[in-house]
Design a protein around this motif. Sequence first.
Motif: not given
Length: 361
Positions: A289-312
Amino acid sequence: MVLDKPLTVSIITGFLGAGKTTLLNRLLVSPDMANAAVIINEFGDVSLDHLLVESGDDDIIELSSGCLCCTIRGELVETLERLLDRPDANRLTSIVIETTGLADPVPVMQAVMAHPLLSQRLSLGSVVTLIDAVNGVTTLEHYEEARKQVAVADQLLISKIDMATDTTALKSAIFQLNPNITPINVVDVSEAELVEQLSTGLFEMGEKADIVQAWFGENDHHHDHHHHDQNRHGETIRSFSLVRERPIEHEALRAFLDLLAAQHGPKLLRVKGLIHVVEHSEQPVLIHGVQSIFHPPRVLDKWPSAERVTKIVFIADGLDESFIQRLFDGFSGTPQIDQADSAAMMDNPLAISGYSKSRQS
């Protein structure tokens, strides 16, 4: 012309004299840039930068007599529309925008993401920022635009290092604004690496796990990130991260983003994140997102590592980090540890309006 897939739009920015045109000339000699369109913005009545770009290609477009972030933002949108409507639009592999040194990059990013039609045909890629090793510290002290250019960067290149006696103070100032980035001497980066950075949009990464990992950092997922000490320099721009192991439901994530954009959009210079969503446990959800504009959330093919962690990662101007942390926890149902029930109820961004301790039964 209907494009086969969205075109990545990347931005080269940096304050006056940082070396943007020199960098652009390096990029344009790469065969991988042969089918890239380049938009150059110069502030002033007499334009010179486009004459210094060593290419006579019709894909070099110059916008003058104003700054992309303000007076000719509409012209930028029109230029992008004309590019996409050309009969040979499918030939284009990417679009690169070089801003004027006085530009605030955030409105330029918004122009790509906020337009109802352009946002369907374009995806915002990387923001590459150059900063002058000789004058960089002074520039950051005096110009808000320069601070924003550094704050929103995905790649930070330092120019004129050979003319500076020491870059310690500059790197410290950069880290205060953008703790998640590693400054690189511009001469140490190859043309191939630069092209890769520009051609890899956040929403076109696919399975490029190493690049996704680079966006969010490899070694900072074990704790929350509080950069208050690094950011205590009287400036309102701050960068901070939210890291959570507890997954959030998709609808709760949507509500969180909607509320964030509606109530605090003007303060959000940039937001990007990999989210652990309950409904997609084996796949990360990407937000941008940039200010009030957010792209629709997109599901990626896989995690970049073995961990499943939210990071913003948040880059904000005058927005309180603790409020964002608590707001996300409120939507994800994360309990407030070591806090009395009454305090947790009242000191909660999602608390019922009008609730107070005196009204408890």
